[in-house]
Design a protein around this motif. Structure first.
Motif, PDB file in Angstrom:
ATOM      1  N   TYR A  96      43.611  12.636 119.606  1.00 32.99           N
ATOM      2  CA  TYR A  96      44.394  12.951 118.306  1.00 32.99           C
ATOM      3  C   TYR A  96      44.581  14.393 117.888  1.00 32.99           C
ATOM      4  O   TYR A  96      45.653  14.912 117.496  1.00 32.99           O
ATOM      5  CB  TYR A  96      43.721  11.950 117.295  1.00 32.99           C
ATOM      6  CG  TYR A  96      44.562  12.068 115.832  1.00 32.99           C
ATOM      7  CD1 TYR A  96      45.660  11.775 115.637  1.00 32.99           C
ATOM      8  CD2 TYR A  96      43.687  12.679 114.740  1.00 32.99           C
ATOM      9  CE1 TYR A  96      46.323  11.690 114.441  1.00 32.99           C
ATOM     10  CE2 TYR A  96      44.431  12.790 113.641  1.00 32.99           C
ATOM     11  CZ  TYR A  96      45.535  12.188 113.422  1.00 32.99           C
ATOM     12  OH  TYR A  96      46.267  12.428 112.196  1.00 32.99           O
ATOM     13  N   VAL A  97      43.235  15.080 117.869  1.00 29.79           N
ATOM     14  CA  VAL A  97      43.135  16.422 117.262  1.00 29.79           C
ATOM     15  C   VAL A  97      44.126  17.442 118.316  1.00 29.79           C
ATOM     16  O   VAL A  97      44.957  18.196 117.977  1.00 29.79           O
ATOM     17  CB  VAL A  97      41.687  16.974 117.474  1.00 29.79           C
ATOM     18  CG1 VAL A  97      41.597  18.469 117.371  1.00 29.79           C
ATOM     19  CG2 VAL A  97      41.143  16.186 116.423  1.00 29.79           C
ATOM     20  N   ALA A  98      43.976  17.007 119.774  1.00 32.58           N
ATOM     21  CA  ALA A  98      44.877  17.739 120.932  1.00 32.58           C
ATOM     22  C   ALA A  98      46.290  17.847 120.287  1.00 32.58           C
ATOM     23  O   ALA A  98      46.964  18.228 120.570  1.00 32.58           O
ATOM     24  CB  ALA A  98      44.281  17.351 122.178  1.00 32.58           C
ATOM     25  N   VAL A 140      42.749  16.575 128.011  1.00 34.98           N
ATOM     26  CA  VAL A 140      44.018  16.139 127.109  1.00 34.98           C
ATOM     27  C   VAL A 140      44.990  17.474 127.541  1.00 34.98           C
ATOM     28  O   VAL A 140      44.866  18.380 128.230  1.00 34.98           O
ATOM     29  CB  VAL A 140      43.646  16.806 125.784  1.00 34.98           C
ATOM     30  CG1 VAL A 140      42.624  15.846 125.083  1.00 34.98           C
ATOM     31  CG2 VAL A 140      43.026  18.199 125.424  1.00 34.98           C
ATOM     32  N   ASP A 141      46.405  17.250 127.113  1.00 30.63           N
ATOM     33  CA  ASP A 141      47.417  18.110 127.567  1.00 30.63           C
ATOM     34  C   ASP A 141      47.713  18.688 126.139  1.00 30.63           C
ATOM     35  O   ASP A 141      48.153  18.233 125.184  1.00 30.63           O
ATOM     36  CB  ASP A 141      48.461  17.167 128.026  1.00 30.63           C
ATOM     37  CG  ASP A 141      49.618  18.154 128.681  1.00 30.63           C
ATOM     38  OD1 ASP A 141      49.574  18.922 129.480  1.00 30.63           O
ATOM     39  OD2 ASP A 141      50.890  18.179 127.902  1.00 30.63           O
ATOM     40  N   ASP A 144      49.015  20.448 119.609  1.00 35.65           N
ATOM     41  CA  ASP A 144      50.116  20.495 120.514  1.00 35.65           C
ATOM     42  C   ASP A 144      51.495  20.349 119.651  1.00 35.65           C
ATOM     43  O   ASP A 144      52.165  21.132 119.895  1.00 35.65           O
ATOM     44  CB  ASP A 144      50.504  19.001 121.559  1.00 35.65           C
ATOM     45  CG  ASP A 144      51.453  19.270 122.633  1.00 35.65           C
ATOM     46  OD1 ASP A 144      51.674  20.124 123.375  1.00 35.65           O
ATOM     47  OD2 ASP A 144      52.407  18.443 122.393  1.00 35.65           O
ATOM     48  N   ASP A 145      51.453  19.710 118.801  1.00 35.29           N
ATOM     49  CA  ASP A 145      52.489  19.229 117.900  1.00 35.29           C
ATOM     50  C   ASP A 145      52.752  20.867 117.344  1.00 35.29           C
ATOM     51  O   ASP A 145      53.873  21.153 116.825  1.00 35.29           O
ATOM     52  CB  ASP A 145      52.399  18.230 116.753  1.00 35.29           C
ATOM     53  CG  ASP A 145      52.613  17.056 117.566  1.00 35.29           C
ATOM     54  OD1 ASP A 145      53.009  16.963 118.464  1.00 35.29           O
ATOM     55  OD2 ASP A 145      52.158  15.760 116.720  1.00 35.29           O
ATOM     56  N   PHE A 154      43.327  20.571 129.616  1.00 38.92           N
ATOM     57  CA  PHE A 154      42.146  20.975 129.037  1.00 38.92           C
ATOM     58  C   PHE A 154      41.129  19.775 128.983  1.00 38.92           C
ATOM     59  O   PHE A 154      41.429  18.930 128.763  1.00 38.92           O
ATOM     60  CB  PHE A 154      42.213  21.523 127.572  1.00 38.92           C
ATOM     61  CG  PHE A 154      42.934  22.551 127.310  1.00 38.92           C
ATOM     62  CD1 PHE A 154      42.668  23.961 127.476  1.00 38.92           C
ATOM     63  CD2 PHE A 154      44.393  22.683 127.317  1.00 38.92           C
ATOM     64  CE1 PHE A 154      43.220  25.119 127.420  1.00 38.92           C
ATOM     65  CE2 PHE A 154      45.128  23.625 126.860  1.00 38.92           C
ATOM     66  CZ  PHE A 154      44.771  24.957 127.076  1.00 38.92           C
ATOM     67  N   THR A 155      39.915  20.059 129.404  1.00 42.07           N
ATOM     68  CA  THR A 155      38.625  19.183 129.230  1.00 42.07           C
ATOM     69  C   THR A 155      37.759  19.547 128.028  1.00 42.07           C
ATOM     70  O   THR A 155      37.658  20.656 128.016  1.00 42.07           O
ATOM     71  CB  THR A 155      37.853  19.356 130.706  1.00 42.07           C
ATOM     72  OG1 THR A 155      38.763  19.118 131.743  1.00 42.07           O
ATOM     73  CG2 THR A 155      36.774  18.244 130.613  1.00 42.07           C
ATOM     74  N   ILE A 156      37.894  18.610 127.091  1.00 43.50           N
ATOM     75  CA  ILE A 156      37.005  18.723 125.913  1.00 43.50           C
ATOM     76  C   ILE A 156      36.029  17.856 126.035  1.00 43.50           C
ATOM     77  O   ILE A 156      35.792  16.518 126.549  1.00 43.50           O
ATOM     78  CB  ILE A 156      38.064  18.483 124.792  1.00 43.50           C
ATOM     79  CG1 ILE A 156      39.375  19.142 124.952  1.00 43.50           C
ATOM     80  CG2 ILE A 156      37.252  18.525 123.511  1.00 43.50           C
ATOM     81  CD1 ILE A 156      40.310  18.733 123.719  1.00 43.50           C
ATOM     82  N   VAL A 157      34.809  18.551 125.642  1.00 43.09           N
ATOM     83  CA  VAL A 157      33.572  17.673 125.295  1.00 43.09           C
ATOM     84  C   VAL A 157      33.098  17.707 123.880  1.00 43.09           C
ATOM     85  O   VAL A 157      33.283  18.874 123.454  1.00 43.09           O
ATOM     86  CB  VAL A 157      32.588  18.417 126.125  1.00 43.09           C
ATOM     87  CG1 VAL A 157      31.225  17.499 126.065  1.00 43.09           C
ATOM     88  CG2 VAL A 157      32.816  18.465 127.738  1.00 43.09           C
TER      89      VAL A 157
END
Length: 85
Positions: free
Chosen positions: A31-33, A11-12, A37-38, A18-21
């Motif tokens: 969506y969470v990322a 995700v950005d 970000d917002d 970032f790599t999210i697991v």
């Protein structure tokens, strides 16, 4: 998703990758990322001179505040439902 299988996605957030697991779907993690970000961009608009670390901490504080308020509302509604029983 939440079936115990790990999902990995990139995700950005605020211009950084970032790599999210996690156990949720890739769409959910994106969506969470996106929300993070917002929120970072929203806070940065109001405080453009914050360094990235302070911006990240303020974002975390704001998001946790929102979470706690929702949790309190949920608990209040649960109490009200129990009182009706």
């Amino acid at each position: 998703m939440s079936d115990g299988k790990k999902t990995k996605t990139t995700v950005d957030i605020y211009g950084q990758h970032f790599t999210i697991v996690g156990e949720e779907s890739r769409a959910h993690m994106r969506y969470v990322a996106g929300i993070v970000d917002d929120k970072m961009r929203e806070i940065n608009e109001k405080n453009p001179y914050l360094d990235i670390n302070k911006l990240a901490v303020l974002t975390a504080v704001n998001v946790v505040h929102d979470y706690v308020k929702l949790q309190e509302k949920c608990e209040k509604l649960e109490r009200q439902l129990k009182e009706k029983d």
